[in-house]
Design a protein around this motif. Structure first.
Motif, PDB file in Angstrom:
ATOM      1  N   LEU A 125      41.895  36.153  44.410  1.00 31.14           N
ATOM      2  CA  LEU A 125      42.866  37.296  44.378  1.00 31.14           C
ATOM      3  C   LEU A 125      42.545  37.997  43.129  1.00 31.14           C
ATOM      4  N   GLN A 126      42.261  37.566  42.054  1.00 35.42           N
ATOM      5  CA  GLN A 126      41.957  38.374  40.745  1.00 35.42           C
ATOM      6  C   GLN A 126      40.509  39.493  41.245  1.00 35.42           C
ATOM      7  N   SER A 129      41.797  41.985  43.442  1.00 32.85           N
ATOM      8  CA  SER A 129      42.654  43.147  42.800  1.00 32.85           C
ATOM      9  C   SER A 129      41.741  43.979  42.165  1.00 32.85           C
ATOM     10  N   THR A 179      47.036  40.671  35.262  1.00 34.84           N
ATOM     11  CA  THR A 179      46.492  40.487  36.477  1.00 34.84           C
ATOM     12  C   THR A 179      45.310  39.242  36.296  1.00 34.84           C
ATOM     13  N   TYR A 180      44.333  39.668  35.342  1.00 29.97           N
ATOM     14  CA  TYR A 180      43.269  38.940  34.847  1.00 29.97           C
ATOM     15  C   TYR A 180      43.384  37.865  34.154  1.00 29.97           C
ATOM     16  N   THR A 186      48.276  35.696  39.822  1.00 30.58           N
ATOM     17  CA  THR A 186      46.822  35.763  40.635  1.00 30.58           C
ATOM     18  C   THR A 186      45.853  34.923  40.339  1.00 30.58           C
ATOM     19  N   THR A 195      47.874  37.997  51.657  1.00 32.63           N
ATOM     20  CA  THR A 195      46.591  38.508  51.185  1.00 32.63           C
ATOM     21  C   THR A 195      46.186  39.585  52.305  1.00 32.63           C
ATOM     22  N   ASN A 257      47.991  40.836  44.466  1.00 31.63           N
ATOM     23  CA  ASN A 257      48.064  40.221  43.103  1.00 31.63           C
ATOM     24  C   ASN A 257      49.361  39.860  42.720  1.00 31.63           C
ATOM     25  N   SER A 259      51.707  40.650  41.067  1.00 33.34           N
ATOM     26  CA  SER A 259      52.087  40.751  39.753  1.00 33.34           C
ATOM     27  C   SER A 259      53.050  41.721  39.080  1.00 33.34           C
TER      28      SER A 259
END
Length: 302
Positions: A125-126, A129, A179-180, A186, A195, A257, A259
Motif C-alpha cells: 500500500l505504501q 501510494s 503514509t510511509y 498504510t 485497494t 492509503n 490515511s
C-alpha cells in the motif's frame, strides 16, 4: 484617413509610480494591449506588473479590445497601479507541484533514515501510494508545460509562498509523513477490494481530468485570453468537471492509503475547488448569457 491619437489623463493608484507621466497618447483604434505596452515603456515597468482601471473598472490587457470599445476617449482619466514584482503562472504551478513530486519519493526511499524501526521494506500500500501520488504530480507538471493556456500571464511573486503551502505542506509533508511511517495504517495489508477500487477511481479520475483540461485548452488560442463555453464529458453535470475528477482521483488515493492525512487534504482541496467553481459558474453566466446552460448546483456537486 488615419485616426489621430487621443490624450488620456493618468494617475497612480495606490503607491505612487515615479516615472508615470501625467498624460499619455494612444490611437483610439489601438488595443488596450498597446496602452499597457506604452505605459510600460514610459514607466520602465513590465506591462504584466501594471493594472489599468477607469472609473473603478479594470482595463484588460487584450490585443482584441480597442481603446474606444473600452470606453476611453480624449481626456479620459485612467488609474495605473504597480502590482509589484510578478512571476509567471506557469512557473508558479511548476514550483507548487514540484514539492510533493520530490517529497513523496524522498520519504519512501529514505524511510530507515526518517523513521525509527523502519527496518522492513515498504508495504504494498505504501508503494502504491507513492506511485499514484507521484504519477498524479508528474501529470500535473506535464499539463502545466504542454496543455494549460493561461488567461493571466503573471501573479504577484509574494504569493508563491502562500500558494505553495497547500501542495508542499498538505499534499507533500503531511501525507508523506503519515503514509510511509512503519506504524501507519498504510504499512499493513489492508482490504484488497478497497485497494482495487482505489486504483480504479484513481485511473478514471486522472484520465477524465486530463480530458477536461484538453477541452478547456482548445477553447483558447495560443496566447489568447478569450473564453468559450466548454462542452463534453462532465460539463453537463457540473461547472468544473476537472475539479470533480480531481476529487475522484484523490478519493482513489485515500482508498489505497487509508490515511487521515490524505482525508484532511481531500477535504481542504474540495472546499477550495468548490469556491473556485462557484466563481467560475458566476463568470460563465455573466459572460456567456444564454449560451451557457446554468447548473443547478455548479459548485456544490463537487
Amino acid at each position: 484617413m488615419a485616426s489621430k491619437p487621443i490624450t488620456l489623463q493618468t494617475e497612480s493608484r495606490g503607491k505612487r509610480i515615479p516615472k508615470l507621466p501625467s498624460d499619455t497618447s494612444i490611437y483610439v483604434q489601438g488595443s488596450t494591449s498597446d496602452l499597457y505596452n506604452r505605459l510600460a515603456k514610459e514607466t520602465g515597468l513590465p506591462a504584466t506588473r501594471l493594472r489599468i482601471t477607469s472609473d473603478g473598472k479594470p482595463m484588460p490587457n487584450d490585443k482584441k479590445i480597442t481603446v474606444s470599445s473600452a470606453g476611453l476617449g480624449s481626456g479620459s482619466k485612467i488609474q495605473v497601479k504597480d502590482l509589484g514584482p510578478q512571476i509567471a503562472w506557469r512557473t508558479v504551478f511548476v514550483i507548487e507541484y514540484l514539492g510533493p513530486l520530490l517529497i513523496h519519493p524522498l520519504f519512501y526511499f529514505l524511510r530507515p533514515s526518517i523513521y525509527r524501526g523502519a527496518t522492513s521494506p515498504p508495504s504494498t500500500l505504501q508503494t502504491l501510494s507513492c506511485i499514484t501520488i507521484t504519477l498524479h504530480f508528474i501529470k500535473r507538471e506535464l499539463e502545466t508545460l504542454f496543455v494549460h493556456r493561461f488567461s493571466n500571464a503573471t501573479m504577484p511573486a509574494r504569493n508563491i509562498f502562500k500558494n505553495s503551502f497547500h501542495y508542499w505542506v498538505l499534499s507533500g509533508l503531511l501525507i508523506a509523513y503519515f503514509t510511509y511511517s512503519p506504524t501507519s495504517i498504510t504499512a499493513g495489508k489492508g482490504n484488497p477490494l478497497l485497494t482495487y477500487a482505489g486504483l480504479a477511481l484513481f485511473a478514471i479520475g486522472e484520465l477524465a481530468n486530463l480530458n477536461t483540461h484538453l477541452v478547456l485548452r482548445n477553447l483558447r488560442s495560443q496566447g489568447g485570453t478569450e473564453r468559450g463555453v466548454p462542452k463534453g464529458l462532465g460539463f453537463d453535470w457540473v461547472t468544473c468537471p476537472n475539479y470533480l475528477f480531481e476529487t475522484i482521483a484523490w478519493t482513489g488515493i485515500l482508498f489505497i492509503n487509508r490515511s487521515w492525512s490524505t482525508a484532511v487534504f481531500l477535504v481542504v482541496a474540495g472546499v477550495q475547488m468548490a469556491a473556485w467553481a462557484k466563481k467560475k459558474e458566476s463568470r460563465y453566466r455573466k459572460e456567456s448569457g444564454g449560451k451557457y446552460q446554468k447548473k443547478r448546483s455548479g459548485a456544490e456537486k463537487l
